[in-house]
Design an enzyme around this catalytic site. Structure first.
Site, PDB file in Angstrom:
ATOM      1  N   HIS A  83       0.819  -1.220   0.000  1.00  0.00           N
ATOM      2  CA  HIS A  83       0.000   0.000   0.000  1.00  0.00           C
ATOM      3  C   HIS A  83       0.856   1.274   0.000  1.00  0.00           C
ATOM      4  CE1 HIS A  83       0.127   0.137   4.557  1.00  0.00           C
ATOM      5  NE2 HIS A  83       0.098   1.415   4.305  1.00  0.00           N
ATOM      6  N   ASP A 137      -0.156  -7.614   1.731  1.00  0.00           N
ATOM      7  CA  ASP A 137       0.390  -6.247   1.681  1.00  0.00           C
ATOM      8  C   ASP A 137       1.922  -6.262   1.701  1.00  0.00           C
ATOM      9  OD1 ASP A 137       0.478  -3.504   1.671  1.00  0.00           O
ATOM     10  OD2 ASP A 137      -0.328  -3.245   3.705  1.00  0.00           O
ATOM     11  N   ASP A 234       4.296   4.303   9.912  1.00  0.00           N
ATOM     12  CA  ASP A 234       5.151   3.152  10.233  1.00  0.00           C
ATOM     13  C   ASP A 234       5.020   2.038   9.195  1.00  0.00           C
ATOM     14  OD1 ASP A 234       6.268   4.091  12.669  1.00  0.00           O
ATOM     15  OD2 ASP A 234       4.401   3.614  13.714  1.00  0.00           O
TER      16      ASP A 234
END
Ligand code: ARG
Length: 278
Positions: A83, A137, A234
């Site tokens: 992402h 992801d 993060d």
């Protein structure tokens, strides 16, 4: 007809030059008491495999343009979250259009100039990444030059089931939001979190606009009483158990809330895929 309000907010946020990749919708102010959230300072000397992804043109120069984390897993290979390479994050459909995209190694304090800024020669974004659940992801960056020797960390493998047991102590690292209110860290932080069982993660995240827990490619970790977690900014950074990379920061509902642990890409499940792209 329902107006797609979330999409409008997401698009608006994506236009803000200093916006730091809000994957998970509204920035719910978390009941947070510290940093990465609930963490302590550390350094890239101690954890040389933690790197920052940066673009000053998109995210501003103040913190070296940092917008996601990443992890060195080979001399020229960095893993991060898929992402982080989405249009919502980069504002362009292809990373090559962002000419100042860099991987920064060896820079504990993003307001300084230590370490190196490395160019990307290739990026593989998992075509299996599902933006509605957040499953799969992961992305693999190939650098155009080698990282300093000894910078890489080993990835957990499918046989490493002990690293994922309920109650295992882990550490998460990053330069992300330290309060849940958009206070991004200048200097690298680490927070202790506990790995939770899949059944706990599934109960926390049966499916919402933030995502759905999918045990095949995810794991979750947090603090039983909240207060320690990763947060916005993060993403793509490391979750480490016993010197092994077990997770990549991916998503969560808010940050550091007891009922909503942080969700990570399960490295043991994607290690083979990553190895194919090294
Ligand atoms: N999606 C966020 C990012 O892009 C990471 C969110 C992690 N959230 C959490 N509660 N652990 O930086």
């Amino acid at each position: 007809m329902r107006f797609p309000f979330r999409a409008v907010i997401a698009a608006a946020v994506a236009l803000l030059p200093a916006a730091a990749v809000p994957l998970a919708g509204p920035a719910t102010p978390a009941a947070a008491n510290g940093v990465i959230i609930g963490g302590t300072p550390t350094s890239t000397d101690q954890e040389p495999w933690v790197v920052a992804l940066s673009s000053r043109s998109r995210f501003g120069a103040a913190r070296s343009g940092q917008f996601c984390g990443g992890v060195a897993v080979g001399p020229r290979t960095v893993v991060t979250a898929a992402h982080c390479f989405g249009r919502e994050a980069l504002g362009v459909s292809d990373w090559r259009q962002l000419s100042d995209l860099r991987v920064i190694e060896g820079r504990t304090d993003l307001t300084g100039e230590a370490g190196e800024e490395l160019r990307l020669s290739d990026v593989w974004v998992n075509p299996g990444f599902d933006a509605s659940t957040n499953a799969g992801d992961v992305a693999v960056i190939t650098l155009d030059q080698a990282l300093p020797s000894g910078a890489a960390i080993g990835m957990a493998q499918p046989s490493d089931t002990a690293l994922y047991q309920d109650g295992t102590q882990a550490e998460v690292y990053g330069w992300g939001d330290t309060t849940g209110r958009g206070d991004y860290a200048d200097s690298l932080r680490a927070a202790p979190v506990t790995v939770f069982a899949d059944t706990t993660c599934e109960k926390a995240y049966p499916g919402s606009s933030d995502g759905t827990y999918v045990r095949a490619t995810m794991m979750c970790a947090g603090a039983p009483a909240g207060g320690h977690d990763a947060c916005q900014g993060d993403s793509g950074g490391p979750l480490v158990v016993a010197g092994r990379l077990v997770g990549l920061v991916s998503w969560g509902s808010g940050c550091a809330q007891a009922a909503y642990p942080g969700v990570y890409t399960r490295v043991s499940a994607v290690a083979a895929l990553v190895a194919q792209h090294m």
